[in-house]
Design an enzyme around this catalytic site. Structure first.
Site, short mmCIF file in Angstrom:
data_model
loop_
_atom_site.label_atom_id
_atom_site.label_comp_id
_atom_site.label_asym_id
_atom_site.label_seq_id
_atom_site.Cartn_x
_atom_site.Cartn_y
_atom_site.Cartn_z
N THR A 1 49.91 -119.18 3.87
CA THR A 1 50.12 -117.95 4.70
C THR A 1 49.31 -117.85 5.94
O THR A 1 49.70 -117.99 7.01
CB THR A 1 50.30 -116.99 3.80
OG1 THR A 1 51.06 -116.86 2.83
CG2 THR A 1 50.59 -115.57 4.92
N VAL A 2 48.01 -118.17 5.46
CA VAL A 2 47.06 -118.11 6.91
C VAL A 2 47.07 -119.13 7.63
O VAL A 2 47.05 -119.10 8.72
CB VAL A 2 45.83 -117.92 6.27
CG1 VAL A 2 44.58 -117.67 7.20
CG2 VAL A 2 45.60 -116.43 5.42
N LYS B 1 37.27 -115.77 0.97
CA LYS B 1 36.06 -115.00 0.66
C LYS B 1 35.61 -115.48 -0.64
O LYS B 1 34.36 -115.10 -0.78
CB LYS B 1 36.61 -113.32 0.66
CG LYS B 1 37.92 -113.26 -0.26
CD LYS B 1 38.95 -113.10 0.80
CE LYS B 1 40.37 -113.19 -0.01
NZ LYS B 1 41.43 -112.93 0.94
N LYS C 1 34.89 -109.45 -0.86
CA LYS C 1 34.49 -108.98 0.24
C LYS C 1 33.35 -108.06 0.40
O LYS C 1 32.88 -108.01 1.49
CB LYS C 1 35.62 -108.25 0.74
CG LYS C 1 36.98 -109.17 1.04
CD LYS C 1 38.36 -108.32 1.01
CE LYS C 1 39.43 -109.54 1.54
NZ LYS C 1 40.79 -108.79 1.33
N1 HSE Z 1 45.22 -110.72 -0.90
C1 HSE Z 1 44.41 -109.91 0.33
C2 HSE Z 1 44.81 -108.49 0.61
C3 HSE Z 1 44.61 -110.83 1.62
O1 HSE Z 1 45.85 -108.04 0.12
O2 HSE Z 1 44.05 -107.80 1.08
C4 HSE Z 1 43.76 -110.51 2.54
O3 HSE Z 1 42.32 -110.86 2.33
#
Ligand code: HSE
Length: 380
Positions: A12-13, A90, A190
């Site tokens: 996706t990214v 991350k 994160k």
């Molecule tokens: N799975 C993560 C979220 C993607 O839902 O925030 C973005 O870091």
């Protein structure tokens, strides 16, 4: 300045990055894509990482594969060759931040990590900017789009947890294994990165975390009846040379900004000495917003920006800084002193998040549907 880059991964990214570059940033050119054969049908693709590193004129690698050990090796190999790395991963940064930062420092290449936290929100760069001048005394935030989407849809539409999770996966918000989202592991990663930058520490592995797997429509309705709700939140605080951080569901008043963050949006706040409180709000997940954050890093790289990471301060871990009350729904036995505060819910008073995590684990062993959330203010 024109720049040749390679993409590692094509999920996706990476697809978002590729699309944005092709449509909007002609000076940054995707020269190679490292991925599984079925992921992209293009002459750019290779499954030979060494061959990719040898691409003539390659100045940056975008790592968006996920996982830890293989991306770690790829990032280190690129940095050692003086090739800068922009990553949205991350998990690898949280697990190896100090090592990756040291490799970048040694080689003179850059390690750029804006897309690791908060999707499209410019959080990391602004955290670095604040920390240049101020001591950051606290941060907090909703840093997972998937779980915010789930709670938001359950509250708004009365939808069931499982159905909304499937929708979050379809929209490209959730991780490949969505337990990383709903059990707080994604936010834990994160939070490690955020605490490391905010407090100048190597915060790896000290931070207790759990998620919202067990939240029900009934929980949201019971809270709503008291003008409250729950969100999965990262929190960190520094005081007098000590710091604490945790990831837990948190009870909030419905009137707060955080309570009203919708869908896949995130909100991240920090407090610094001279800047006061700053809040950043935007889409925290999805290919376009997260791809946008990667592209911003690439543009800054092409302009010569080089972040410096300082993770060696002597600020020490002290979880008691985040001592609070906790709201619990569980059929497992609690202490006699833990009083019912809302029908069906008890309060555990004045416990730090490490002890709270241990209590939660004990309760889960007896009742896997246990729900437990921090109550940082006097709300119950
Ligand atoms: N799975 C993560 C979220 C993607 O839902 O925030 C973005 O870091």
């Amino acid at each position: 300045m024109p720049m040749n880059i390679a993409l590692l991964g094509y999920g996706t990214v990476a697809r978002g990055v590729h699309r944005i570059l092709e449509e909007r940033v002609p000076d940054i050119h995707v020269a190679r894509v490292f991925c599984l054969p079925q992921e992209v049908d293009s002459e750019l693709k290779t499954s030979d990482f060494q061959e990719l590193l040898d691409t003539p004129g390659l100045s940056a690698l975008v790592e968006a594969m996920g996982g830890i050990e293989f991306p770690r090796q790829c990032i280190l190999a690129a940095l050692e060759r003086g090739i800068s790395v922009v990553t949205s991963n991350k998990a690898v940064v949280a697990a190896h931040f100090a090592e990756l930062a040291a490799a970048a420092e040694k080689s003179g290449a850059s390690l750029m990590i804006e897309a690791t936290v908060g999707g499209g929100i410019p959080w990391i760069h602004n955290l670095e900017r604040v920390a240049r001048i101020d001591e950051v005394s606290s941060f907090s935030g909703i840093l997972n789009g998937t779980t915010n989407f789930i709670i938001s849809q359950m509250r708004r539409n009365g939808a069931e947890f499982g159905a909304v999770l499937a929708e979050a996966q379809r929209l490209g918000y959730a991780e490949a294994d969505p337990s990383a989202d709903i059990d707080g592991i994604d936010v834990w990663n994160k939070t490690i990165i955020t605490a490391s930058l905010a407090f100048g520490v190597d915060a790896t592995h000290e931070i207790p975390a759990w998620g919202i797997r067990s939240v029900t429509k009934g929980d949201l309705e019971a809270l709503d009846a008291k003008a409250l709700t729950v969100k999965l939140m990262a929190r960190g605080v520094r005081e007098a040379g000590r710091y604490a951080a945790c990831v837990t569901p948190v009870i909030l008043r419905n009137s707060t900004m955080e309570a009203n963050v919708p869908d896949n949006y995130n909100i991240a706040s920090l407090t610094g000495e001279t800047i006061g409180t700053l809040k950043f709000y935007g889409q925290g997940a999805g290919g376009d917003p997260t791809g946008n954050a990667v592209v911003q890093d690439l543009i800054e790289l092409s302009q010569g920006y080089r972040p410096q990471y300082h993770l060696g301060s002597d600020v020490v871990w002290e979880p008691r800084l985040l001592t609070s009350d906790w709201l619990v729904r569980s059929s497992a036995p609690l202490r006699a002193s833990d009083r019912e505060v809302v029908p069906g819910y008890k309060a555990i008073r004045a416990v730090d998040p490490v002890e709270a995590h241990a209590i939660y684990q004990r309760l889960l062993a007896d009742d896997p549907d246990t729900f437990m959330a921090a109550v940082p203010q006097d709300l119950i």
